[in-house]
Design a protein around this motif. Structure first.
Motif, short mmCIF file in Angstrom:
data_model
loop_
_atom_site.label_atom_id
_atom_site.label_comp_id
_atom_site.label_asym_id
_atom_site.label_seq_id
_atom_site.Cartn_x
_atom_site.Cartn_y
_atom_site.Cartn_z
N TYR A 197 0.93 -1.13 -0.01
CA TYR A 197 0.01 -0.04 0.04
C TYR A 197 0.76 1.26 -0.12
O TYR A 197 1.28 1.93 0.98
CB TYR A 197 -0.88 -0.02 1.23
CG TYR A 197 -1.88 -1.08 1.42
CD1 TYR A 197 -2.52 -1.74 0.26
CD2 TYR A 197 -2.09 -1.52 2.65
CE1 TYR A 197 -3.27 -2.67 0.44
CE2 TYR A 197 -3.34 -2.34 2.80
CZ TYR A 197 -3.67 -3.00 1.76
OH TYR A 197 -4.74 -4.05 2.00
N ASP B 149 -2.70 3.70 -1.30
CA ASP B 149 -3.04 3.13 -2.86
C ASP B 149 -3.24 1.62 -2.50
O ASP B 149 -2.27 0.91 -2.34
CB ASP B 149 -1.98 3.19 -3.92
CG ASP B 149 -2.23 2.82 -5.21
OD1 ASP B 149 -3.32 2.09 -5.37
OD2 ASP B 149 -1.62 2.91 -6.06
N ARG B 150 -4.59 1.33 -2.57
CA ARG B 150 -5.07 -0.04 -2.36
C ARG B 150 -5.40 -0.74 -3.69
O ARG B 150 -6.06 -1.68 -3.67
CB ARG B 150 -6.12 -0.41 -1.39
CG ARG B 150 -5.47 0.20 0.16
CD ARG B 150 -6.69 -0.03 1.13
NE ARG B 150 -7.63 1.19 0.81
CZ ARG B 150 -8.76 1.37 1.22
NH1 ARG B 150 -8.96 0.65 2.44
NH2 ARG B 150 -9.47 2.47 1.01
N ASP B 151 -4.72 -0.52 -4.87
CA ASP B 151 -5.03 -0.89 -6.08
C ASP B 151 -4.76 -2.30 -6.26
O ASP B 151 -5.42 -3.10 -7.10
CB ASP B 151 -4.20 -0.11 -7.21
CG ASP B 151 -4.94 1.09 -7.76
OD1 ASP B 151 -5.91 1.35 -7.16
OD2 ASP B 151 -4.46 1.61 -8.67
N ASP C 241 -7.74 -4.35 -5.78
CA ASP C 241 -8.60 -4.30 -7.09
C ASP C 241 -8.18 -5.25 -8.15
O ASP C 241 -9.04 -5.60 -8.87
CB ASP C 241 -8.62 -2.84 -7.61
CG ASP C 241 -9.25 -1.93 -6.62
OD1 ASP C 241 -10.25 -2.28 -5.95
OD2 ASP C 241 -9.04 -0.66 -6.83
N ARG C 242 -6.98 -5.39 -8.11
CA ARG C 242 -6.16 -6.38 -9.20
C ARG C 242 -6.54 -7.69 -8.92
O ARG C 242 -6.93 -8.47 -9.85
CB ARG C 242 -4.67 -6.21 -9.42
CG ARG C 242 -4.08 -5.04 -9.91
CD ARG C 242 -2.76 -4.99 -10.23
NE ARG C 242 -1.89 -4.81 -9.08
CZ ARG C 242 -1.76 -3.57 -8.53
NH1 ARG C 242 -2.04 -2.59 -8.99
NH2 ARG C 242 -0.80 -3.39 -7.43
#
Ligand code: SF4
Ligand code: FES
Length: 248
Positions: free
Chosen positions: A107, A116-118, A121-122
């Motif tokens: 993160y 950023d916790r992308d 989402d991936r």
């Protein structure tokens, strides 16, 4: 009551950060942590200073966006409770409370308390959805689902995607999150058509996070009460796909 908020300030991902102390007066024990930050930000703006950046949306424990580290613990002192529902009554009058972003190499800090916790989402993008035509609402009645299956799916669907499990884990594993999302879909009949593919793809995507050693810190902080058995379920779904080699 009075508090001192010791808050991590960081301008951008590549900037150096550090703690800054802010005295906060006339806050009530019924204030949530986010309301305390709102009050502080009002004061900072009135002084012409930059407010503290933090994420929030629902403030009701539903959206998963508010997670911060409070005195070293993801979300705060009350177990299984999101940051937006942590209240000042948990702290002594006059206490210093340390607020930091979720700490994990997965993160990156965007600014102050925002991360950023992308990566989460991936994992969802790898298969955490139903892509087949599942029909209309009346069609759902033609797929028998037992009460136990429905309850289990709902328990797993309770994950709000806050990412605290990763922040609490010494390995930075996302297995509790991945297990909850995978099992939520794998137990309902329409979503089962992609069960094998979904298990393979989501498990592979979760490998960008750390491995799970079953320490169990994740379940101590999870606001949705996702049980450790979700991790066993993730491993079971993955093995099932390996042996069957089928999309479903
Ligand atoms: S499993 Fe729990 S801690 Fe992890 S993202 Fe979902 S709700 Fe948050
Ligand atoms: S703001 Fe939505 S869960 Fe906390």
């Amino acid at each position: 009551m009075k508090l001192t908020l010791k808050i991590w300030r960081q301008d951008a991902t590549d900037s150096a950060g550090g703690f800054v102390e802010y005295p906060l007066e006339e806050v009530g024990p019924e204030f949530s942590l986010l309301e305390a930050l709102d009050k502080l930000n009002d004061e900072l703006v009135a002084d012409g200073r930059e407010p503290v950046a933090f994420d929030s949306d629902c403030r009701e424990g539903v959206c998963g966006s508010c997670g911060i580290t409070v005195d070293g613990r993801p979300h705060g002192p009350v177990a299984n409770t999101p940051s937006c529902r942590q209240h000042l009554r948990s702290f002594d009058d006059g206490a210093t409370v340390r607020l930091e972003p979720f700490r994990s190499a997965h993160y990156p800090v965007v600014k102050d308390l925002v991360v950023d916790r992308d990566g989460l989402d991936r994992i969802i993008g790898a298969g955490g959805y139903v892509s087949v035509d599942a029909g209309t609402a009346p069609d759902a009645d033609s797929h028998p689902v037992t009460h136990e299956q429905a309850e289990y799916a709902l328990d797993m669907a309770a994950c709000i995607g806050c990412g605290a499990c990763v922040a609490a884990c010494p390995n930075g594993s996302a297995n509790l999150f991945t297990g909850a999302k995978l099992l939520h879909l794998s137990t309902t009949s329409q979503a089962r058509t992609e069960r094998g593919t979904r298990a393979r793809e989501m498990a592979a995507a979760s490998e960008e996070f750390g491995p799970c050693s079953l320490y169990g810190e994740c379940v101590e902080v999870c606001p949705a009460g996702i049980p450790l058995s979700a991790i066993a379920g993730l491993n079971r779904e993955r093995l099932r796909e390996v042996f069957r080699r089928r999309a479903n």
